[in-house]
Motif scaffolding. Structure first.
Motif, PDB file in Angstrom:
ATOM      1  N   UNK A  38     -11.887  -1.135  -0.291  1.00  0.00           N
ATOM      2  CA  UNK A  38     -10.616  -1.428   0.356  1.00  0.00           C
ATOM      3  C   UNK A  38      -9.505  -0.658  -0.342  1.00  0.00           C
ATOM      4  N   UNK A  39      -8.469  -0.318   0.410  1.00  0.00           N
ATOM      5  CA  UNK A  39      -7.368   0.443  -0.162  1.00  0.00           C
ATOM      6  C   UNK A  39      -6.436  -0.466  -0.935  1.00  0.00           C
ATOM      7  N   UNK A  40      -5.555   0.134  -1.719  1.00  0.00           N
ATOM      8  CA  UNK A  40      -4.583  -0.601  -2.514  1.00  0.00           C
ATOM      9  C   UNK A  40      -3.633  -1.367  -1.592  1.00  0.00           C
ATOM     10  N   UNK A  41      -3.456  -2.680  -1.848  1.00  0.00           N
ATOM     11  CA  UNK A  41      -2.598  -3.506  -0.997  1.00  0.00           C
ATOM     12  C   UNK A  41      -1.138  -3.493  -1.400  1.00  0.00           C
ATOM     13  N   UNK A  42      -0.741  -2.597  -2.324  1.00  0.00           N
ATOM     14  CA  UNK A  42       0.656  -2.519  -2.728  1.00  0.00           C
ATOM     15  C   UNK A  42       1.513  -2.048  -1.560  1.00  0.00           C
ATOM     16  N   UNK A  43       2.689  -2.661  -1.404  1.00  0.00           N
ATOM     17  CA  UNK A  43       3.569  -2.277  -0.300  1.00  0.00           C
ATOM     18  C   UNK A  43       5.016  -2.305  -0.767  1.00  0.00           C
ATOM     19  N   UNK A  44       5.852  -1.523  -0.124  1.00  0.00           N
ATOM     20  CA  UNK A  44       7.283  -1.479  -0.402  1.00  0.00           C
ATOM     21  C   UNK A  44       8.034  -1.969   0.831  1.00  0.00           C
ATOM     22  N   UNK A  45       9.324  -2.327   0.691  1.00  0.00           N
ATOM     23  CA  UNK A  45      10.114  -2.702   1.871  1.00  0.00           C
ATOM     24  C   UNK A  45      10.137  -1.600   2.930  1.00  0.00           C
ATOM     25  N   UNK A  46      10.158  -0.328   2.488  1.00  0.00           N
ATOM     26  CA  UNK A  46      10.143   0.777   3.452  1.00  0.00           C
ATOM     27  C   UNK A  46       8.831   0.795   4.227  1.00  0.00           C
ATOM     28  N   UNK A  47       7.717   0.543   3.526  1.00  0.00           N
ATOM     29  CA  UNK A  47       6.424   0.439   4.196  1.00  0.00           C
ATOM     30  C   UNK A  47       6.471  -0.662   5.250  1.00  0.00           C
ATOM     31  N   UNK A  48       6.958  -1.831   4.826  1.00  0.00           N
ATOM     32  CA  UNK A  48       6.979  -2.991   5.715  1.00  0.00           C
ATOM     33  C   UNK A  48       7.862  -2.751   6.927  1.00  0.00           C
ATOM     34  N   UNK A  49       8.990  -2.076   6.731  1.00  0.00           N
ATOM     35  CA  UNK A  49       9.869  -1.751   7.871  1.00  0.00           C
ATOM     36  C   UNK A  49       9.133  -0.855   8.865  1.00  0.00           C
ATOM     37  N   UNK A  86      -3.684   1.282   7.812  1.00  0.00           N
ATOM     38  CA  UNK A  86      -4.542   0.861   6.701  1.00  0.00           C
ATOM     39  C   UNK A  86      -3.738   0.165   5.598  1.00  0.00           C
ATOM     40  N   UNK A  87      -2.552   0.692   5.302  1.00  0.00           N
ATOM     41  CA  UNK A  87      -1.742   0.084   4.257  1.00  0.00           C
ATOM     42  C   UNK A  87      -1.354  -1.340   4.604  1.00  0.00           C
ATOM     43  N   UNK A  88      -1.019  -1.561   5.872  1.00  0.00           N
ATOM     44  CA  UNK A  88      -0.690  -2.912   6.321  1.00  0.00           C
ATOM     45  C   UNK A  88      -1.905  -3.824   6.184  1.00  0.00           C
ATOM     46  N   UNK A  89      -3.065  -3.350   6.632  1.00  0.00           N
ATOM     47  CA  UNK A  89      -4.277  -4.159   6.564  1.00  0.00           C
ATOM     48  C   UNK A  89      -4.613  -4.524   5.125  1.00  0.00           C
ATOM     49  N   UNK A  90      -4.480  -3.577   4.205  1.00  0.00           N
ATOM     50  CA  UNK A  90      -4.784  -3.848   2.797  1.00  0.00           C
ATOM     51  C   UNK A  90      -3.835  -4.891   2.225  1.00  0.00           C
ATOM     52  N   UNK A  91      -2.537  -4.758   2.537  1.00  0.00           N
ATOM     53  CA  UNK A  91      -1.560  -5.724   2.035  1.00  0.00           C
ATOM     54  C   UNK A  91      -1.803  -7.104   2.625  1.00  0.00           C
ATOM     55  N   UNK A  92      -2.121  -7.142   3.925  1.00  0.00           N
ATOM     56  CA  UNK A  92      -2.380  -8.426   4.576  1.00  0.00           C
ATOM     57  C   UNK A  92      -3.648  -9.067   4.019  1.00  0.00           C
ATOM     58  N   UNK A  93      -4.682  -8.274   3.842  1.00  0.00           N
ATOM     59  CA  UNK A  93      -5.939  -8.806   3.297  1.00  0.00           C
ATOM     60  C   UNK A  93      -5.722  -9.386   1.907  1.00  0.00           C
ATOM     61  N   UNK A  94      -4.961  -8.693   1.075  1.00  0.00           N
ATOM     62  CA  UNK A  94      -4.681  -9.197  -0.276  1.00  0.00           C
ATOM     63  C   UNK A  94      -3.936 -10.523  -0.211  1.00  0.00           C
ATOM     64  N   UNK A  95      -2.941 -10.595   0.674  1.00  0.00           N
ATOM     65  CA  UNK A  95      -2.144 -11.814   0.762  1.00  0.00           C
ATOM     66  C   UNK A  95      -2.985 -12.997   1.245  1.00  0.00           C
ATOM     67  N   UNK A  96      -3.749 -12.792   2.314  1.00  0.00           N
ATOM     68  CA  UNK A  96      -4.530 -13.909   2.857  1.00  0.00           C
ATOM     69  C   UNK A  96      -5.626 -14.325   1.879  1.00  0.00           C
TER      70      UNK A  96
END
Length: 210
Positions: free
Chosen positions: A1-12, A162-172
């Motif tokens: 799985x990819x790195x789930x790190x995200x920034x506000x710019x990513x999230x926007x 993919x970045x969104x999926x990784x961040x979401x997977x980490x959170x859940x």
């Protein structure tokens, strides 16, 4: 799985992608299309679209809080939040499209106007969590991306970044306190974590999340 790190710019950026997927889907709905079942149990697409539109209105309240330092709850009460969802079936296809489009655009504009200082001001979510405004784009990205899949129009988790999926997977995974995940492609693992349809074999059933 990819790195789930995200920034506000990513999230926007993810919020914009999810919003586009939602708006493109509902653009073709007639009354029957809106009244059809969604992927979520007991919710029609009307319930789902009303929920996403009301979420934008609620997040806009939190953006106002961050911009002005004036405490503005996401929802006046839990009852108001529930009423927004329940209102969906009573609205026409055109009214629901207008509500979703207008509330989404209003939120996006308000987020774009936040200054550096305002981004770091704290607000309180509907769940009672105190968070910096930098978390608001992520809260919106989750809603529009996951619920774009829930509309049941053919959009899948594989259509999400993919970045969104990784961040979401980490959170859940953290919220569900899971130490191990089944093997499989990131979109399918994330769908499983979210309690949505997936193709993983022998993965235990999970209740819908979000």
């Amino acid at each position: 799985m990819t790195d789930g790190t995200q920034t506000p710019a990513d999230a926007c950026a993810w919020a914009r992608i999810g919003t586009e997927l939602m708006l493109n889907a509902v653009a073709g709905f007639d009354e029957a299309g809106f009244s059809a079942p969604s992927v979520l149990p007991d919710w029609t697409r009307k319930h789902l679209v009303a929920h996403v539109a009301a979420n934008a209105d609620g997040l806009h309240n939190l953006v106002h809080w961050a911009a002005t330092s004036e405490p503005t709850p996401m929802y006046a009460s839990p009852e108001e939040r529930a009423a927004g969802i329940a209102r969906g079936p009573s609205l026409s296809a055109g009214e629901l499209r207008s509500w979703l489009t207008g509330s989404s655009e209003k939120l996006a504009v308000a987020l774009d106007r936040l200054t550096g200082e305002q981004w770091h001001r704290e607000v309180v979510t509907a769940q009672g969590r105190t968070v910096p405004a930098t978390e608001l784009p992520w809260m919106r990205a989750r809603e529009v991306c996951v619920h774009a899949v829930d509309l049941g129009t053919g959009v899948t988790f594989a259509d999400l970044p993919d970045g969104f999926l990784a961040a979401l997977a980490d959170e859940i995974r953290d919220r569900r306190q899971l130490t191990e995940l089944p093997d499989g492609p990131l979109p399918e693992v994330t769908a499983w974590l979210a309690g949505r349809p997936h193709s993983l074999a022998d993965a235990p059933e999970l209740a819908p999340w979000l």
